[in-house]
Structure formats: structure tokens, C-alpha cells
Design a protein around this motif. Structure first.
Motif, PDB file in Angstrom:
ATOM      1  N   THR A 173       0.849  -1.191   0.000  1.00  0.00           N
ATOM      2  CA  THR A 173       0.000   0.000   0.000  1.00  0.00           C
ATOM      3  C   THR A 173       0.883   1.239   0.000  1.00  0.00           C
ATOM      4  O   THR A 173       1.980   1.249   0.581  1.00  0.00           O
ATOM      5  CB  THR A 173      -0.934   0.039   1.226  1.00  0.00           C
ATOM      6  N   VAL A 174       0.417   2.295  -0.667  1.00  0.00           N
ATOM      7  CA  VAL A 174       1.147   3.561  -0.753  1.00  0.00           C
ATOM      8  C   VAL A 174       0.184   4.688  -0.414  1.00  0.00           C
ATOM      9  O   VAL A 174      -0.919   4.758  -0.965  1.00  0.00           O
ATOM     10  CB  VAL A 174       1.744   3.787  -2.159  1.00  0.00           C
ATOM     11  N   VAL A 175       0.604   5.570   0.492  1.00  0.00           N
ATOM     12  CA  VAL A 175      -0.200   6.742   0.856  1.00  0.00           C
ATOM     13  C   VAL A 175       0.674   7.983   0.681  1.00  0.00           C
ATOM     14  O   VAL A 175       1.825   8.018   1.156  1.00  0.00           O
ATOM     15  CB  VAL A 175      -0.714   6.653   2.311  1.00  0.00           C
ATOM     16  N   PHE A 176       0.130   8.995   0.016  1.00  0.00           N
ATOM     17  CA  PHE A 176       0.856  10.247  -0.204  1.00  0.00           C
ATOM     18  C   PHE A 176       0.325  11.307   0.759  1.00  0.00           C
ATOM     19  O   PHE A 176      -0.896  11.467   0.920  1.00  0.00           O
ATOM     20  CB  PHE A 176       0.688  10.718  -1.650  1.00  0.00           C
ATOM     21  N   HIS A 177       1.227  12.031   1.381  1.00  0.00           N
ATOM     22  CA  HIS A 177       0.880  13.083   2.330  1.00  0.00           C
ATOM     23  C   HIS A 177       1.443  14.400   1.788  1.00  0.00           C
ATOM     24  O   HIS A 177       2.654  14.623   1.826  1.00  0.00           O
ATOM     25  CB  HIS A 177       1.480  12.788   3.703  1.00  0.00           C
ATOM     26  N   GLU A 178       0.568  15.263   1.251  1.00  0.00           N
ATOM     27  CA  GLU A 178       1.032  16.529   0.684  1.00  0.00           C
ATOM     28  C   GLU A 178       1.164  17.555   1.795  1.00  0.00           C
ATOM     29  O   GLU A 178       0.374  18.495   1.937  1.00  0.00           O
ATOM     30  CB  GLU A 178       0.107  16.997  -0.432  1.00  0.00           C
ATOM     31  N   THR A 179       2.183  17.355   2.609  1.00  0.00           N
ATOM     32  CA  THR A 179       2.484  18.237   3.731  1.00  0.00           C
ATOM     33  C   THR A 179       3.975  18.129   4.005  1.00  0.00           C
ATOM     34  O   THR A 179       4.679  17.336   3.371  1.00  0.00           O
ATOM     35  CB  THR A 179       1.656  17.845   4.966  1.00  0.00           C
ATOM     36  N   GLU A 180       4.450  18.900   4.956  1.00  0.00           N
ATOM     37  CA  GLU A 180       5.882  18.914   5.263  1.00  0.00           C
ATOM     38  C   GLU A 180       6.180  18.018   6.453  1.00  0.00           C
ATOM     39  O   GLU A 180       5.438  18.002   7.439  1.00  0.00           O
ATOM     40  CB  GLU A 180       6.338  20.340   5.571  1.00  0.00           C
ATOM     41  N   ALA A 181       7.251  17.245   6.338  1.00  0.00           N
ATOM     42  CA  ALA A 181       7.744  16.478   7.481  1.00  0.00           C
ATOM     43  C   ALA A 181       8.611  17.399   8.328  1.00  0.00           C
ATOM     44  O   ALA A 181       9.566  18.002   7.832  1.00  0.00           O
ATOM     45  CB  ALA A 181       8.546  15.270   7.019  1.00  0.00           C
ATOM     46  N   LEU A 182       8.285  17.509   9.606  1.00  0.00           N
ATOM     47  CA  LEU A 182       8.996  18.424  10.498  1.00  0.00           C
ATOM     48  C   LEU A 182      10.022  17.713  11.374  1.00  0.00           C
ATOM     49  O   LEU A 182      10.942  18.351  11.891  1.00  0.00           O
ATOM     50  CB  LEU A 182       8.005  19.168  11.391  1.00  0.00           C
ATOM     51  N   SER A 183       9.864  16.404  11.577  1.00  0.00           N
ATOM     52  CA  SER A 183      10.778  15.697  12.472  1.00  0.00           C
ATOM     53  C   SER A 183      10.755  14.212  12.167  1.00  0.00           C
ATOM     54  O   SER A 183       9.824  13.689  11.546  1.00  0.00           O
ATOM     55  CB  SER A 183      10.385  15.923  13.937  1.00  0.00           C
ATOM     56  N   ALA A 184      11.815  13.531  12.595  1.00  0.00           N
ATOM     57  CA  ALA A 184      11.897  12.070  12.541  1.00  0.00           C
ATOM     58  C   ALA A 184      12.681  11.646  13.775  1.00  0.00           C
ATOM     59  O   ALA A 184      13.898  11.860  13.849  1.00  0.00           O
ATOM     60  CB  ALA A 184      12.572  11.597  11.263  1.00  0.00           C
ATOM     61  N   ARG A 185      11.977  11.061  14.741  1.00  0.00           N
ATOM     62  CA  ARG A 185      12.602  10.709  16.024  1.00  0.00           C
ATOM     63  C   ARG A 185      12.372   9.232  16.330  1.00  0.00           C
ATOM     64  O   ARG A 185      11.459   8.598  15.789  1.00  0.00           O
ATOM     65  CB  ARG A 185      12.029  11.565  17.152  1.00  0.00           C
ATOM     66  N   ALA A 186      13.199   8.729  17.224  1.00  0.00           N
ATOM     67  CA  ALA A 186      13.012   7.357  17.675  1.00  0.00           C
ATOM     68  C   ALA A 186      11.641   7.219  18.305  1.00  0.00           C
ATOM     69  O   ALA A 186      11.221   8.058  19.112  1.00  0.00           O
ATOM     70  CB  ALA A 186      14.102   6.970  18.669  1.00  0.00           C
ATOM     71  N   ALA A 187      10.937   6.154  17.937  1.00  0.00           N
ATOM     72  CA  ALA A 187       9.583   5.955  18.443  1.00  0.00           C
ATOM     73  C   ALA A 187       9.604   5.694  19.944  1.00  0.00           C
ATOM     74  O   ALA A 187      10.457   4.964  20.450  1.00  0.00           O
ATOM     75  CB  ALA A 187       8.920   4.794  17.714  1.00  0.00           C
ATOM     76  N   ALA A 188       8.648   6.294  20.639  1.00  0.00           N
ATOM     77  CA  ALA A 188       8.609   6.152  22.096  1.00  0.00           C
ATOM     78  C   ALA A 188       8.089   4.793  22.527  1.00  0.00           C
ATOM     79  O   ALA A 188       8.488   4.261  23.564  1.00  0.00           O
ATOM     80  CB  ALA A 188       7.728   7.252  22.693  1.00  0.00           C
ATOM     81  N   ASP A 189       7.191   4.178  21.715  1.00  0.00           N
ATOM     82  CA  ASP A 189       6.564   2.927  22.149  1.00  0.00           C
ATOM     83  C   ASP A 189       7.387   1.696  21.823  1.00  0.00           C
ATOM     84  O   ASP A 189       7.079   0.596  22.277  1.00  0.00           O
ATOM     85  CB  ASP A 189       5.170   2.790  21.535  1.00  0.00           C
ATOM     86  N   GLY A 190       8.429   1.854  21.029  1.00  0.00           N
ATOM     87  CA  GLY A 190       9.273   0.717  20.694  1.00  0.00           C
ATOM     88  C   GLY A 190       8.677  -0.207  19.654  1.00  0.00           C
ATOM     89  O   GLY A 190       9.320  -1.172  19.232  1.00  0.00           O
ATOM     90  N   GLY A 191       7.463   0.064  19.180  1.00  0.00           N
ATOM     91  CA  GLY A 191       6.843  -0.802  18.191  1.00  0.00           C
ATOM     92  C   GLY A 191       7.456  -0.654  16.812  1.00  0.00           C
ATOM     93  O   GLY A 191       7.596  -1.616  16.067  1.00  0.00           O
ATOM     94  N   ALA A 251      24.742  22.253   6.828  1.00  0.00           N
ATOM     95  CA  ALA A 251      25.019  22.937   8.085  1.00  0.00           C
ATOM     96  C   ALA A 251      24.303  24.279   8.193  1.00  0.00           C
ATOM     97  O   ALA A 251      24.120  24.797   9.300  1.00  0.00           O
ATOM     98  CB  ALA A 251      26.523  23.145   8.263  1.00  0.00           C
ATOM     99  N   VAL A 252      23.902  24.864   7.080  1.00  0.00           N
ATOM    100  CA  VAL A 252      23.213  26.158   7.098  1.00  0.00           C
ATOM    101  C   VAL A 252      21.849  26.033   6.437  1.00  0.00           C
ATOM    102  O   VAL A 252      21.358  26.966   5.827  1.00  0.00           O
ATOM    103  CB  VAL A 252      24.055  27.268   6.419  1.00  0.00           C
ATOM    104  N   ASN A 253      21.257  24.843   6.537  1.00  0.00           N
ATOM    105  CA  ASN A 253      19.973  24.610   5.894  1.00  0.00           C
ATOM    106  C   ASN A 253      18.855  25.341   6.634  1.00  0.00           C
ATOM    107  O   ASN A 253      18.995  25.715   7.800  1.00  0.00           O
ATOM    108  CB  ASN A 253      19.681  23.113   5.844  1.00  0.00           C
ATOM    109  N   ASP A 254      17.745  25.495   5.946  1.00  0.00           N
ATOM    110  CA  ASP A 254      16.569  26.124   6.544  1.00  0.00           C
ATOM    111  C   ASP A 254      15.392  25.146   6.522  1.00  0.00           C
ATOM    112  O   ASP A 254      14.240  25.549   6.392  1.00  0.00           O
ATOM    113  CB  ASP A 254      16.215  27.399   5.782  1.00  0.00           C
ATOM    114  N   SER A 255      15.708  23.855   6.647  1.00  0.00           N
ATOM    115  CA  SER A 255      14.698  22.808   6.662  1.00  0.00           C
ATOM    116  C   SER A 255      14.409  22.398   8.098  1.00  0.00           C
ATOM    117  O   SER A 255      15.318  21.965   8.819  1.00  0.00           O
ATOM    118  CB  SER A 255      15.200  21.589   5.877  1.00  0.00           C
ATOM    119  N   PRO A 256      13.165  22.506   8.576  1.00  0.00           N
ATOM    120  CA  PRO A 256      12.866  22.096   9.963  1.00  0.00           C
ATOM    121  C   PRO A 256      13.265  20.657  10.250  1.00  0.00           C
ATOM    122  O   PRO A 256      13.782  20.355  11.335  1.00  0.00           O
ATOM    123  CB  PRO A 256      11.353  22.293  10.057  1.00  0.00           C
ATOM    124  N   LEU A 257      13.047  19.751   9.305  1.00  0.00           N
ATOM    125  CA  LEU A 257      13.390  18.346   9.523  1.00  0.00           C
ATOM    126  C   LEU A 257      14.895  18.170   9.687  1.00  0.00           C
ATOM    127  O   LEU A 257      15.353  17.531  10.642  1.00  0.00           O
ATOM    128  CB  LEU A 257      12.881  17.498   8.361  1.00  0.00           C
TER     129      LEU A 257
END
Length: 644
Positions: A146-164, A542-548
Motif C-alpha cells: 500500500t502507498v499513501v501520499f501526504h502533501e504536507t511537510e515532514a517536520l521531524s523524525a525521532r526514535a519511536a517512544a513505544d518501541g513498536g 550545516a546552514v539549511n533552513d529545513s525544519p526536519l
């Protein structure tokens, strides 16, 4: 598949690199013999396929820098999993000419009707190809995918808190996605302005001036630049021609074929474009060729076989010491062998000259002199000064000259443009263009040679990036020759003027204007209330302006690569520090961020030339290993994500 019973992957970035990652995941999923359970989230504010840069709705005056036969997002390597759908751009173009899709717009149909394999397509049409490729892939989804497209901005990518799962990907608006793996296919990211640019922008705000910082050209509202007034344009690379087109043809002006030369008929709505670059001239135009590389040029010294010999001998080559001397030889041979072939009268004893030159160029130890001295001795005997090649001088055609007035400078630049366009039209018959053709061949070999620490850090910093990159870009990465002829016509029509080499920009706060001046032109400074930076965003992580990317850096999940200069000082490189293969970022503590992958521009400190599209295989033409490197990178990532 070995990672889990159900795999979730997030691809951040839906442009060409993200499309390649999606395509390879689907190809490998389809190749599985057992059941597949794979969910793919694709995140990008812009529609999948074109991403930000290649939107189909942009002005058709924005042209690609490669001809139709070149680009592809579909691999043609039989060693890779076969693609489910899609084709090279050129095959797609030919198919649309025979049986066009019903939803193509009138503008797209008109462009396709006139577009040949050797012509330069618009970025808009390439964007349509990318969208069609994604649509074709989605029609062939393997069972269990399955493929889902999200037309929005990714702001972060962090280690999952639940461990799943391994990651939580935070989206604009507060939603989040769970993923086992994350592919960073970020493409062109906005960059913070440098100190000078910040000062110019601040002055513009204070004084009511118009300042346009580096940007993707299609993002800029060019209509806000007033007609009839001067506009300072800094940079005469590829973005310059985008600016030029929008401010001339984009305002109703027309280029007319007036016999021996092109003429421009103004609409009256143009500004006066005042163009500046360090060299004082734009990039040299591409030669008219049947393929991407000139068929009459074959590398003899800097070859992939030579690279293997370095590797076998355990030698890590230096750029200036080992690689450039080989490419320099190839360039000289391409020039002089073409000179003999195309201008027989230039060298009286052709056979003797080529034999002597061949001997002088051989990479062996000359007893009491170096090879360059040996070549000079041969040239002194056989070739007059008028026909000698000044290789480094090709990139700086105004070097050593001064100009009493701006009119004198403008005339010199027009002469340069017309001479360069004439040489481009001669194609394989022009010695200068074939010397550049050898550089172009060599650049493809160098991409393989220097990747993944193939040369020393100091060679990368001082040689490859220190001088060679700007040198070869100015010669081999230029626009179609038509652009040079158009620029000459605009200068003759008084729509474009030039600042001169080594320009200096400042703000005259008393007069409330931007100023530009060249030390080599005896005219007063040029002034304007509008200034355009005709430069692409810097793409320095190093001087990017990307929140992610800022979050990943702040959390220590990624870090910029540091290289050591010849003096032993650390130099911050443009890209991320990564561990191949596949490319995974190195964290701030030196560990490898498992499950996180990098594809494309942010690999600029491990690969060289990652901005260009993948190269389609051309029947009968040379094909270098670097041509589809990004597609193999995507393939390696897909295999790792799927657990094999």
C-alpha cells in the motif's frame, strides 16, 4: 523479507529521488516469491513525481539543461530488479507523440509535437513525465503493498517512544507516521543566507529596495520587477538564463531570425538587465551533438581501467597529483587531434605531430623533464601560437583584459557569445568544443573515482571542489547554444548590459540604491533599486533552513561531514556524513543511524555531481558507471529496507 511481518517505510521527499526510492521498493516487492506486507508513506508538500522543482504548471520558458535523450528515473541495469512500469523520458516522449494521454494540456501537446530527441525539453514537461511515471507505478502495485501520499511537510523524525517501530515522523499540522525505516530524499532544501546576503536583504528592507535572494526560479514572482528600470543580476550560470527568459520573452518580447543572426524585438515591458559574474561572462554553451558525449572523443588516460589499476596497486589517488594530469592529457589530445582533422592547414606535418604528441602525453617518467614541458616542446615545433589551446583560459575569456567603457565591455561579451555559439554549431568539428567534450567524458569517470573517499580529503577540498568544479561547470554545464545567441541579441537591443569580471556589490545608503562595479571597466558604478541573486540555494546541510534537517542535526541523529585540509584543519563539507552502502547517516556520537537512509543531494560530501538526473543508456554511445548511480543507490536502500 526479514525485518518484520509488516514493514512500514516513510519516504520524505517526492521529487525524482523519492520517486526512484518508491520505484525500487515496488520492484523488489514484486520480485518476492512469498507474501509481501509493505506500507509506504510518501511525504512532500508538492505532488509526487515532480516534487518542488519540476512542477508541470511552471513557465515553459524554463528549460532542462539536458536533452530529451538523457534523463530517466527508471533503471536500465539488468542486474537490478526489473521495473514494474515506466520508461526513460525519451521513450515516454516518443510514445506521447504517437498516442498522447487524454489529459495532456494544449501547451504540453504543442511542445511534444515539436520536441525531438536532441532538443531541450521544458522542466514543466519533465515534471509531467515524472507524474505519469508515478501514476503508472501505482497501477502496478504488487499484492500486499500500500502507498499513501501526504502533501504536507515532514517536520521531524525521532526514535519511536513505544518501541513498536523505529521512527515517529512528525508532520505539519500535528499528525505523525510510524515507520520502520525513513528515506531522506530531500532534494533542494532552502538555505540560510550568508552574511553578505543578509546585509543586502536588511538594507533593502530599510531602504525600500527589492532584493531577491537565491531561489528556485519558478517560485519567484518576476512581475514585481519594474519595466524600464535597471535590475542587477548576480550570477550568469543556468539560473541566469531563467531570469533572462522571464524578463524578456516572458514579458512579450520576441526573438526573430534575421538572416545571419538573431534579433530581439522588445515589448517595452522589459527592465534593463545588468548581468554580473566572477568571470564576467556566462557559462559556455553546449555543443550540437548526436549524443550526450561527443563520439569522436575517447578517453585514453583517465579511464575506468586506470581507476582499477590504482585500486589494484593500493593507491588512493590525489586529484591534482594523479587524476587531473590524466584528464589534462585527454583534453589536449581531444583538442589537437580535432584540430588536425577539422583544420588540416593548421599543422603542416600532421602525422609527425600526432606521433610526437602521443609520445609526449604518455604517462611515463620523462628522464629530465615533466610531461607538460615535453608537450610544449612538441607544440613549439608543429603548432603556431594562433592554434594553441589555453585550457584554463577557456573558462575566463576576459582574463587579462580591461575595458575603457561599458560599451566596450558589452561588445566584447557579445563577440564571445557569438564565437561560442558558432563553435557549438560546429559540434564535433570544433577543437575547443571537443576539448570540453573530453572534460565532460572525464567528469563521468571522476564521479566514480572520487566517490566514498576515493581521493584524499585535502584533494577533495583543495582540488576537486577548490578549483576544478567551478572550472568544469563553466565549460561543460552550460545552456543550449540558442541561449547564447539570445543573450547576444538582447545586448545588441540594449536590454542587457554587463558589469565586468570580479564584480563588487554594495548598497549606497545615501542614494538608496544597490551598486555594482568591476575593477576592469572604466565606467561609473551601476546602480539599481532591484537586485536578483541568480543562484540556486546553497544546499549546505550545516546552514539549511529545513525544519526536519535542523531537528535531525539538533538531536544528533545526523552530522555534517568534516574533511581535513592540507594544513590539517577541519573543513565543514556541504553534505551529511554517511556510511555506505546503502548510505546511512553518521550520528553526532559517531554511531550509524540504523533504519535512516540518505538519497540525493545531501550525499554531496561522499559523491560528486549528485544533482544531475540519472542518465539513460544511449545506443551506440559510451555509458559510464556513474550514469545511473543514484538509481543503484535507491536500489540498495530498497533492499536494506526490505531486509535482504
Amino acid at each position: 523479507m526479514g525485518k518484520s511481518t509488516s514493514i512500514r517505510v516513510a519516504i520524505i521527499g517526492a521529487g525524482p529521488r523519492g520517486t526512484s526510492a518508491l520505484e525500487r521498493l515496488l520492484a523488489h516487492a514484486a520480485a518476492q516469491t512469498g507474501p509481501v506486507s509493505l506500507h509506504i508513506d510518501v511525504v512532500d508538500p508538492y505532488p509526487a513525481g515532480p516534487g518542488h522543482v519540476w512542477q508541470p504548471g511552471q513557465s515553459r520558458l524554463y528549460l532542462m539543461n539536458t536533452q530529451s535523450f538523457y534523463p530517466t528515473v527508471i533503471p536500465e541495469d539488468p542486474r537490478l530488479a526489473p521495473p514494474l512500469a515506466g520508461a526513460t523520458f525519451d521513450r515516454w516522449r516518443a510514445q506521447q507523440q504517437l498516442d498522447p494521454l487524454p489529459f495532456l494540456t494544449p501547451d504540453e501537446l504543442a511542445e511534444l509535437k515539436a520536441l525531438g530527441s536532441r532538443d531541450f525539453p521544458s522542466r514543466a514537461l519533465y515534471g509531467r513525465y515524472l507524474r505519469c511515471t508515478v501514476a503508472d507505478l501505482l497501477e502496478q502495485l504488487p499484492d500486499g503493498v500500500t502507498v499513501v501520499f501526504h502533501e504536507t511537510e515532514a517536520l521531524s523524525a525521532r526514535a519511536a517512544a513505544d518501541g513498536g517501530t523505529a521512527f515517529d515522523v512528525g508532520l505539519a499540522g500535528g499528525a505523525s507516521l510510524a515507520a520502520d525505516s525513513v528515506v531522506l530524499a530531500l532534494g533542494h532544501i532552502p538555505s540560510k543566507l550568508n552574511i553578505e546576503q543578509r546585509e543586502l536583504k536588511a538594507s533593502a528592507t530599510q531602504l525600500g529596495l527589492r532584493y531577491f535572494p537565491p531561489a528556485v526560479p519558478a517560485d519567484v514572482d518576476w512581475s514585481t520587477i519594474p519595466a524600464g528600470e535597471p535590475v542587477l543580476v548576480r550570477g550568469m550560470g543556468l539560473n541566469f538564463f531563467d531570469v533572462m527568459g522571464q524578463l524578456t520573452e516572458g514579458r512579450g518580447g520576441k526573438f526573430v531570425d534575421a538572416g545571419p543572426r538573431l534579433e530581439y524585438q522588445p515589448s517595452g515591458r522589459e527592465p534593463l538587465i545588468v548581468a554580473a559574474s566572477r568571470r564576467g561572462t556566462p557559462y559556455r554553451a553546449k555543443a550540437a551533438l548526436d549524443g550526450y558525449y561527443p563520439s569522436s572523443v575517447t578517453l585514453r588516460y583517465l579511464t575506468e581501467a586506470t581507476l582499477r589499476r590504482f585500486e589494484t596497486a593500493g593507491i588512493r589517488p590525489g586529484f591534482d597529483h594523479d587524476l587531473w594530469p590524466l584528464l589534462h592529457r585527454d583534453t589536449l589530445w581531444a583538442y589537437y587531434s580535432t584540430l588536425v582533422r577539422s583544420q588540416p592547414g593548421a599543422v603542416p606535418d600532421q602525422a609527425a605531430f600526432l606521433d610526437d604528441l602521443d609520445e609526449a602525453l604518455r604517462p611515463h617518467a620523462h628522464s629530465s623533464t615533466n610531461w607538460e614541458d615535453a608537450v610544449e616542446s612538441v607544440l613549439a615545433v608543429h603548432v603556431g601560437p594562433r592554434h594553441r589551446l589555453d585550457l584554463l583560459g577557456l573558462a575566463s575569456p576576459l582574463s587579462g583584459r580591461s575595458f575603457a567603457s561599458r560599451a566596450e565591455l558589452d561588445a566584447a561579451v557579445v563577440d564571445y557569445l557569438l564565437d561560442d555559439a558558432r563553435r557549438s554549431a560546429l559540434g564535433e568539428q570544433d577543437p575547443v568544443k571537443m576539448a570540453i567534450g573530453a572534460l565532460h567524458h572525464g567528469r563521468a569517470v571522476l564521479k566514480t573515482a572520487v566517490a566514498d573517499g576515493g581521493i584524499t580529503d585535502e584533494s577533495w577540498v583543495a582540488g576537486l571542489r577548490g578549483w576544478f568544479e567551478s572550472f568544469v561547470e563553466g565549460l561543460a554545464s552550460g545552456p543550449p547554444a540558442l541561449r547564447s545567441e539570445q543573450l547576444a541579441a538582447l545586448a545588441r537591443a540594449g536590454v542587457v548590459s554587463f558589469v565586468g569580471p570580479d564584480p563588487r556589490f554594495s548598497v549606497d545608503r545615501r542614494a538608496g540604491r544597490f551598486t555594482a562595479v568591476s575593477p576592469w571597466v572604466g565606467s561609473p558604478p551601476l546602480t539599481a533599486t532591484t537586485m536578483v541573486e541568480a543562484l540556486a540555494p546553497g544546499n549546505r546541510v550545516a546552514v539549511n533552513d529545513s525544519p526536519l534537517l535542523q531537528q535531525l542535526l539538533a538531536d544528533g541523529m545526523v552530522r555534517p561531514r568534516l574533511m581535513m585540509s592540507a594544513e590539517g584543519a577541519p573543513v565543514q563539507a556541504t553534505g551529511l556524513d554517511v556510511m555506505p552502502h546503502p548510505y546511512r547517516p553518521v550520528a553526532a556520537n559517531g554511531s550509524v543511524s540504523e533504519g535512516l537512509y540518505v538519497l540525493g543531494l545531501q550525499l554531496s560530501s561522499s559523491q560528486w555531481g549528485t544533482a544531475i538526473a540519472a542518465e539513460a543508456i544511449q545506443p551506440g554511445g559510451p555509458f559510464y558507471a556513474s550514469g545511473q548511480r543514484t538509481l543503484r543507490d535507491a536500489d540498495e536502500i530498497a533492499q536494506a529496507v526490505l531486509g535482504y
